[in-house]
Design a protein around this motif. Structure first.
Motif, PDB file in Angstrom:
ATOM      1  N   PRO A  75      15.269  22.054   3.898  1.00 48.39           N
ATOM      2  CA  PRO A  75      14.785  20.666   3.868  1.00 48.39           C
ATOM      3  C   PRO A  75      13.522  20.526   4.711  1.00 48.39           C
ATOM      4  N   PHE A  76      12.633  19.575   4.347  1.00 46.51           N
ATOM      5  CA  PHE A  76      11.366  19.441   5.053  1.00 46.51           C
ATOM      6  C   PHE A  76      11.546  19.028   6.510  1.00 46.51           C
ATOM      7  N   ARG A  77      12.606  18.298   6.817  1.00 45.63           N
ATOM      8  CA  ARG A  77      12.811  17.843   8.186  1.00 45.63           C
ATOM      9  C   ARG A  77      13.615  18.845   9.019  1.00 45.63           C
ATOM     10  N   TYR A  78      13.848  20.039   8.466  1.00 41.64           N
ATOM     11  CA  TYR A  78      14.621  21.039   9.209  1.00 41.64           C
ATOM     12  C   TYR A  78      13.788  21.528  10.394  1.00 41.64           C
ATOM     13  N   LYS A  79      14.371  21.547  11.589  1.00 41.92           N
ATOM     14  CA  LYS A  79      13.612  21.784  12.809  1.00 41.92           C
ATOM     15  C   LYS A  79      13.422  23.266  13.129  1.00 41.92           C
ATOM     16  N   MET A  80      14.330  24.116  12.715  1.00 45.10           N
ATOM     17  CA  MET A  80      14.235  25.528  13.062  1.00 45.10           C
ATOM     18  C   MET A  80      13.072  26.193  12.329  1.00 45.10           C
ATOM     19  N   ALA A  84       0.834  -1.208   0.000  1.00 44.03           N
ATOM     20  CA  ALA A  84       0.000   0.000   0.000  1.00 44.03           C
ATOM     21  C   ALA A  84       0.865   1.252   0.000  1.00 44.03           C
ATOM     22  N   LYS A  85       1.954   1.231   0.767  1.00 47.08           N
ATOM     23  CA  LYS A  85       2.844   2.384   0.821  1.00 47.08           C
ATOM     24  C   LYS A  85       3.459   2.669  -0.543  1.00 47.08           C
ATOM     25  N   GLU A  86       3.851   1.604  -1.257  1.00 46.89           N
ATOM     26  CA  GLU A  86       4.477   1.779  -2.566  1.00 46.89           C
ATOM     27  C   GLU A  86       3.531   2.439  -3.569  1.00 46.89           C
ATOM     28  N   THR A  87       2.220   2.221  -3.421  1.00 47.57           N
ATOM     29  CA  THR A  87       1.268   2.811  -4.363  1.00 47.57           C
ATOM     30  C   THR A  87       0.695   4.126  -3.851  1.00 47.57           C
ATOM     31  N   LEU A  88       0.667   4.311  -2.517  1.00 50.38           N
ATOM     32  CA  LEU A  88       0.154   5.566  -1.967  1.00 50.38           C
ATOM     33  C   LEU A  88       1.128   6.718  -2.169  1.00 50.38           C
ATOM     34  N   ASP A  89       2.430   6.440  -2.032  1.00 54.76           N
ATOM     35  CA  ASP A  89       3.429   7.509  -2.127  1.00 54.76           C
ATOM     36  C   ASP A  89       3.333   8.294  -3.432  1.00 54.76           C
ATOM     37  N   PRO A  90       3.295   7.628  -4.612  1.00 56.52           N
ATOM     38  CA  PRO A  90       3.177   8.421  -5.837  1.00 56.52           C
ATOM     39  C   PRO A  90       1.821   9.117  -5.976  1.00 56.52           C
ATOM     40  N   LEU A  91       0.771   8.572  -5.369  1.00 58.46           N
ATOM     41  CA  LEU A  91      -0.529   9.239  -5.412  1.00 58.46           C
ATOM     42  C   LEU A  91      -0.523  10.515  -4.578  1.00 58.46           C
ATOM     43  N   LEU A  92       0.107  10.448  -3.405  1.00 56.19           N
ATOM     44  CA  LEU A  92       0.153  11.614  -2.524  1.00 56.19           C
ATOM     45  C   LEU A  92       1.160  12.647  -3.011  1.00 56.19           C
ATOM     46  N   GLY A  93       2.179  12.191  -3.740  1.00 50.45           N
ATOM     47  CA  GLY A  93       3.199  13.112  -4.232  1.00 50.45           C
ATOM     48  C   GLY A  93       4.508  12.910  -3.504  1.00 50.45           C
ATOM     49  N   GLN A  94       5.385  12.090  -4.055  1.00 48.21           N
ATOM     50  CA  GLN A  94       6.676  11.810  -3.449  1.00 48.21           C
ATOM     51  C   GLN A  94       7.777  12.542  -4.211  1.00 48.21           C
ATOM     52  N   PRO A  95       8.917  12.776  -3.568  1.00 48.05           N
ATOM     53  CA  PRO A  95      10.015  13.434  -4.286  1.00 48.05           C
ATOM     54  C   PRO A  95      10.536  12.539  -5.399  1.00 48.05           C
ATOM     55  N   ASP A 140      24.858  22.807   7.074  1.00 45.23           N
ATOM     56  CA  ASP A 140      25.387  22.619   5.721  1.00 45.23           C
ATOM     57  C   ASP A 140      24.353  22.054   4.747  1.00 45.23           C
ATOM     58  N   SER A 141      23.136  21.764   5.215  1.00 43.27           N
ATOM     59  CA  SER A 141      22.075  21.314   4.303  1.00 43.27           C
ATOM     60  C   SER A 141      21.332  22.484   3.666  1.00 43.27           C
ATOM     61  N   LEU A 142      21.610  23.711   4.129  1.00 43.24           N
ATOM     62  CA  LEU A 142      20.941  24.901   3.602  1.00 43.24           C
ATOM     63  C   LEU A 142      21.664  25.414   2.360  1.00 43.24           C
ATOM     64  N   LYS A 192      13.621  34.986   1.567  1.00 40.78           N
ATOM     65  CA  LYS A 192      12.401  34.197   1.368  1.00 40.78           C
ATOM     66  C   LYS A 192      12.762  32.724   1.583  1.00 40.78           C
ATOM     67  N   ILE A 193      11.903  32.004   2.299  1.00 43.74           N
ATOM     68  CA  ILE A 193      12.156  30.587   2.583  1.00 43.74           C
ATOM     69  C   ILE A 193      11.466  29.716   1.528  1.00 43.74           C
ATOM     70  N   ASP A 194      12.238  28.835   0.891  1.00 44.97           N
ATOM     71  CA  ASP A 194      11.717  27.848  -0.055  1.00 44.97           C
ATOM     72  C   ASP A 194      11.822  26.458   0.551  1.00 44.97           C
ATOM     73  N   LYS A 195      10.958  25.552   0.101  1.00 49.96           N
ATOM     74  CA  LYS A 195      11.026  24.161   0.505  1.00 49.96           C
ATOM     75  C   LYS A 195      11.665  23.332  -0.612  1.00 49.96           C
ATOM     76  N   ALA A 196      12.395  22.305  -0.228  1.00 51.48           N
ATOM     77  CA  ALA A 196      13.046  21.425  -1.202  1.00 51.48           C
ATOM     78  C   ALA A 196      12.040  20.371  -1.669  1.00 51.48           C
ATOM     79  N   TYR A 197      11.610  20.455  -2.932  1.00 52.89           N
ATOM     80  CA  TYR A 197      10.645  19.495  -3.475  1.00 52.89           C
ATOM     81  C   TYR A 197      11.324  18.366  -4.241  1.00 52.89           C
TER      82      TYR A 197
END
Length: 386
Positions: free
Chosen positions: A349-354, A212-223, A324-326, A380-385
């Motif tokens: 990055p999406f998992r960035y905590k600040m 289910a995860k393998e088919t849900l990810d592309p439906l929801l929008g995966q990187p 260094d991920s920025l 301006k802050i952008d998200k990594a897609y």
């Protein structure tokens, strides 16, 4: 067998049609094999009074239904775009894979429930050579189905086929457990039929969640896959005078139906018509080599100003000190009589905590410390897609 049938029924034609033909061929073969396995196991379960064998038989019947869903899914996914669905119907394939996963989970629940009932109310099972042969053949057939579904799934990049391969592998393991329970009952007299049924059900449930995860990810929008991103960057930056790219977004509307948008940086002092021609050629090259539709936004950047280059290097150094991920892009400097505006976007990055506001405040503080109070930061802050 699949390779032989493919040579007979699948002709050399365009990639999308070939992909659809492979999916439909595997669906038809899956229906036939699962129907035969159901008939054999149902007979064996009736003879032996084994709940595990009977449940395994109905598992194969549901697999036949899942193969039918996959067959219909590939057929509908190959339909041409229409006014209501201008991006095509490719995601139907993902939906069919999700239906297969749902069938796996339902069957797992039913198997666990019936097995618990068998534990509470045990019934002696019988064993014969024909039952052993049916179970062994079933295991071999399911391993083969897992092999060819996974091979074809990789060949045509199909999430639905990969889900079917996972289902077939789980079925082979389930039937192996049933065979062990049957042999244990015959040679030791221990009735572990129900316990094996519970273990098989839990294993199938786990496989269903993964499918289910393998088919849900592309439906929801995966990187997008990193290899695809790297190839896009290589192609874009190979076209001079493009000197950078950012804001890459990949929209997946089903296999073979990918749309890409990105920003390409070009020298601000270049000829506008020449730059536009480069962008057009880059879009055409990506469509030709990667098979995707591309929209490129042209971003002019200053490339020959030592002061701007020095300030950009300074801001990159500040970002690296924080994390260094920025990274940054769209860097501009506007100089006035009393202060200088330093303008750029930061990719987070999406998992960035600040928090965004906290990061901007920290950047402004460090910039003032290193460059002086006359430098104002506009970020301006952008998200990594990707």
């Amino acid at each position: 067998m699949i390779n032989i049938l493919a040579k007979i029924f699948i002709k050399d034609q365009d990639e999308k049609q070939t992909r659809q033909d492979y999916g439909m061929l595997c669906g038809i073969v899956g229906i036939l094999l699962n129907a035969l396995l159901f008939a054999g196991k149902f007979l064996a379960g009736t003879i032996s009074h084994s709940i595990a064998i009977t449940a395994d038989a109905f598992n194969n019947l549901s697999d036949a239904g899942s193969s039918f869903v996959t067959l219909i899914g590939f057929k509908l996914a190959g339909a041409k775009p229409d006014p209501d669905h201008p991006f095509g119907h490719g995601r139907i394939e993902y939906i069919s894979g999700l239906v297969v996963s749902g069938a796996i989970l339902i069957m797992a629940f039913e198997l666990v429930r019936d097995s618990i009932d068998k534990i509470r109310h045990p019934q002696e099972t019988t064993c014969s050579l024909i039952i052993i042969v049916i179970l062994v053949v079933s295991i071999l057939v399911k391993f083969y189905m897992s092999f060819y579904n996974r091979a074809v799934g990789k060949k045509i990049a199909s999430a639905a086929m990969m889900a079917t391969a996972t289902d077939s592998l789980s079925d082979a393991c389930a039937t192996t457990a049933v065979l062990i329970a049957t042999l244990v009952a015959k040679f030791t007299g221990l009735q572990i039929d129900g316990y094996c049924g519970v273990l098989v059900g839990l294993f199938i449930f786990y496989a269903g969640i993964n499918a289910a995860k393998e088919t849900l990810d592309p439906l929801l929008g995966q990187p997008p896959e990193q290899e695809f991103v790297d190839e896009i960057e290589r192609l874009v930056l190979s076209n001079e005078p493009i000197c950078g790219m950012h804001d890459l977004i990949v929209h997946d509307y089903g296999p073979g139906r990918v749309m890409v948008s990105l920003h390409a940086e070009v020298p601000a002092d270049g000829d506008l018509l020449e730059m536009h021609d480069v962008i057009d050629n880059t879009e055409a090259q990506m469509h030709r080599e990667l098979g995707c539709d591309v929209v490129i936004h042209m971003d002019p950047v200053v490339t020959n100003d030592p002061e701007v280059d020095a300030l950009k290097a300074q801001e990159r150094e500040i970002l690296a000190e924080i994390d260094d991920s920025l990274s940054l892009h769209d860097f501009r400097v506007v100089t006035g009589p009393t202060h200088t505006n330093v303008i750029f976007d930061v990719v987070l990055p999406f998992r960035y905590k600040m928090e965004d506001a906290e990061l901007i405040a920290l950047l402004r503080k460090k910039t003032r410390e290193k460059l002086g109070e006359n430098y104002f930061l506009i970020v301006k802050i952008d998200k990594a897609y990707s």
